[in-house]
Enzyme design. Structure first.
Site, PDB file in Angstrom:
ATOM      1  N   LYS A  11       0.834  -1.202   0.000  1.00 37.66           N
ATOM      2  CA  LYS A  11       0.000   0.000   0.000  1.00 37.66           C
ATOM      3  C   LYS A  11       0.875   1.260   0.000  1.00 37.66           C
ATOM      4  CE  LYS A  11      -3.840  -2.372   2.348  1.00 37.66           C
ATOM      5  NZ  LYS A  11      -4.843  -2.293   3.458  1.00 37.66           N
ATOM      6  N   TYR A  51     -12.337  -2.217  -3.506  1.00 36.67           N
ATOM      7  CA  TYR A  51     -12.814  -2.319  -2.120  1.00 36.67           C
ATOM      8  C   TYR A  51     -14.336  -2.196  -2.032  1.00 36.67           C
ATOM      9  CZ  TYR A  51      -8.193  -2.310   0.117  1.00 36.67           C
ATOM     10  OH  TYR A  51      -6.936  -2.647   0.568  1.00 36.67           O
ATOM     11  N   PHE A  59     -15.283   3.540   7.473  1.00 37.58           N
ATOM     12  CA  PHE A  59     -13.905   3.902   7.119  1.00 37.58           C
ATOM     13  C   PHE A  59     -13.664   3.926   5.610  1.00 37.58           C
ATOM     14  CE2 PHE A  59     -13.926  -0.739   8.003  1.00 37.58           C
ATOM     15  CZ  PHE A  59     -13.441  -1.231   6.796  1.00 37.58           C
ATOM     16  N   ARG A  87      -1.532 -14.258   4.518  1.00 38.47           N
ATOM     17  CA  ARG A  87      -2.232 -13.570   5.613  1.00 38.47           C
ATOM     18  C   ARG A  87      -1.467 -13.725   6.932  1.00 38.47           C
ATOM     19  NH1 ARG A  87      -6.773 -10.285   4.428  1.00 38.47           N
ATOM     20  NH2 ARG A  87      -7.192 -10.582   6.641  1.00 38.47           N
ATOM     21  N   THR A  93      -5.204  -7.210  10.754  1.00 36.70           N
ATOM     22  CA  THR A  93      -5.519  -5.902  10.167  1.00 36.70           C
ATOM     23  C   THR A  93      -5.012  -4.758  11.048  1.00 36.70           C
ATOM     24  OG1 THR A  93      -7.543  -6.930   9.327  1.00 36.70           O
ATOM     25  CG2 THR A  93      -7.400  -4.520   9.214  1.00 36.70           C
ATOM     26  N   ARG A 104       2.719  -6.329   9.365  1.00 35.24           N
ATOM     27  CA  ARG A 104       1.915  -5.247   9.946  1.00 35.24           C
ATOM     28  C   ARG A 104       2.394  -4.889  11.354  1.00 35.24           C
ATOM     29  NH1 ARG A 104      -3.890  -7.253   7.506  1.00 35.24           N
ATOM     30  NH2 ARG A 104      -4.035  -5.789   5.760  1.00 35.24           N
ATOM     31  N   ASN A 114      -1.950   0.058   6.872  1.00 40.73           N
ATOM     32  CA  ASN A 114      -1.358  -1.184   7.373  1.00 40.73           C
ATOM     33  C   ASN A 114      -0.516  -1.924   6.332  1.00 40.73           C
ATOM     34  OD1 ASN A 114      -3.421  -2.076   5.794  1.00 40.73           O
ATOM     35  ND2 ASN A 114      -4.611  -3.003   7.438  1.00 40.73           N
ATOM     36  N   HIS A 117      -1.956  -5.515   1.541  1.00 38.45           N
ATOM     37  CA  HIS A 117      -3.236  -6.193   1.329  1.00 38.45           C
ATOM     38  C   HIS A 117      -2.950  -7.630   0.939  1.00 38.45           C
ATOM     39  CE1 HIS A 117      -7.225  -7.227  -0.199  1.00 38.45           C
ATOM     40  NE2 HIS A 117      -6.560  -7.848  -1.166  1.00 38.45           N
ATOM     41  N   GLU A 128      -9.678 -10.897  -7.331  1.00 42.91           N
ATOM     42  CA  GLU A 128      -8.754  -9.766  -7.166  1.00 42.91           C
ATOM     43  C   GLU A 128      -7.597  -9.836  -8.165  1.00 42.91           C
ATOM     44  OE1 GLU A 128      -9.629  -9.130  -2.378  1.00 42.91           O
ATOM     45  OE2 GLU A 128      -7.622  -9.692  -3.030  1.00 42.91           O
TER      46      GLU A 128
HETATM   47  P1  ADP Z   1      -7.714  -6.866   5.764  1.00 44.52           P
HETATM   48  O1  ADP Z   1      -6.926  -5.927   4.882  1.00 44.52           O
HETATM   49  O2  ADP Z   1      -6.881  -7.370   6.911  1.00 44.52           O
HETATM   50  O3  ADP Z   1      -8.366  -7.979   4.986  1.00 44.52           O
HETATM   51  P2  ADP Z   1     -10.365  -5.652   5.962  1.00 44.52           P
HETATM   52  O4  ADP Z   1     -10.714  -6.422   4.728  1.00 44.52           O
HETATM   53  O5  ADP Z   1     -11.271  -5.780   7.140  1.00 44.52           O
HETATM   54  O6  ADP Z   1      -8.880  -6.006   6.453  1.00 44.52           O
HETATM   55  O7  ADP Z   1     -10.277  -4.102   5.621  1.00 44.52           O
HETATM   56  C1  ADP Z   1      -9.672  -3.657   4.409  1.00 44.52           C
HETATM   57  C2  ADP Z   1      -8.796  -2.496   4.708  1.00 44.52           C
HETATM   58  O8  ADP Z   1      -9.588  -1.388   5.166  1.00 44.52           O
HETATM   59  C3  ADP Z   1      -7.783  -2.710   5.851  1.00 44.52           C
HETATM   60  O9  ADP Z   1      -6.617  -3.403   5.456  1.00 44.52           O
HETATM   61  C4  ADP Z   1      -7.486  -1.278   6.242  1.00 44.52           C
HETATM   62  O10 ADP Z   1      -6.577  -0.643   5.325  1.00 44.52           O
HETATM   63  C5  ADP Z   1      -8.858  -0.630   6.119  1.00 44.52           C
HETATM   64  N1  ADP Z   1      -9.569  -0.671   7.405  1.00 44.52           N
HETATM   65  C6  ADP Z   1     -10.162  -1.743   7.981  1.00 44.52           C
HETATM   66  N2  ADP Z   1     -10.734  -1.430   9.170  1.00 44.52           N
HETATM   67  C7  ADP Z   1     -10.490  -0.105   9.349  1.00 44.52           C
HETATM   68  C8  ADP Z   1     -10.831   0.832  10.396  1.00 44.52           C
HETATM   69  N3  ADP Z   1     -11.503   0.454  11.473  1.00 44.52           N
HETATM   70  N4  ADP Z   1     -10.409   2.109  10.251  1.00 44.52           N
HETATM   71  C9  ADP Z   1      -9.710   2.503   9.151  1.00 44.52           C
HETATM   72  N5  ADP Z   1      -9.373   1.675   8.124  1.00 44.52           N
HETATM   73  C10 ADP Z   1      -9.751   0.378   8.226  1.00 44.52           C
HETATM   74 MG    MG Z   2      -9.845  -7.915   3.536  1.00 44.17          MG
END
Ligand code: ADP
Ligand code: MG
Length: 145
Positions: A11, A51, A59, A87, A93, A104, A114, A117, A128
């Protein structure tokens, strides 16, 4: 265990932190081989499409702002159990909840910024990968020494 493919994204914060090599090195050390790679600056439309599943989350706008504020590195990783193992290497996350030694835990700024992805299921990995790459972009077979 089957050989799988998964989509990885470094990212914008990862590029700002100058850790492209560090992140890719961790995947290579774990026998997750990049079989496609591209640096790109996502448009708002591309990021929103990618997304879309999070469109109703509070968010979402913050996420799209972040993902479009600078370039990213898109990769397809291939290896045994690649989706789950990627993962694991990424960590949770929220970096405060991520296991020690994960990408992370070591590099993420917070739950939003973070660093990486990774696809979370075989179905999403396929979707994807197809979102960003065509079959002719993938190089799974390499010349052997
Ligand atoms: P992951 O990337 O671990 O699969 P998610 O699919 O739940 O996590 O969320 C996608 C992305 O959205 C996260 O990697 C992060 O960049 C962002 N995100 C998730 N939860 C939050 C939050 N509570 N506040 C801000 N950004 C968030
Ligand atoms: Mg995800």
């Amino acid at each position: 265990m089957a050989v799988e493919r998964t989509l990885s994204i470094i990212k914008p914060d990862g590029l700002e932190k100058d850790i492209i090599g560090e992140v890719i090195g961790r995947f290579e050390d774990a026998d997750l081989r990049p079989i496609a790679m591209r640096m790109t600056w996502l448009s708002r439309q591309e990021a929103e499409g990618f997304y879309a599943v999070h469109a109703d989350q509070p968010f979402f706008d913050e996420l799209i702002e972040f993902m479009t504020r600078g370039p990213v590195v898109l990769m397809v990783l291939e290896g045994e159990n690649a989706i789950e193992r990627n993962r694991m290497i990424m960590g949770a996350t929220d970096p405060d909840e991520a296991d020690e030694g994960t990408i992370r835990a070591e590099f993420a700024t917070d739950i939003g910024e973070n660093t990486v992805h990774g696809s979370d299921s075989p179905e999403n990995a396929e979707k994807e990968i197809r979102y960003f790459f065509s079959d002719t972009d993938l190089y799974p077979d390499r010349a052997q020494e």
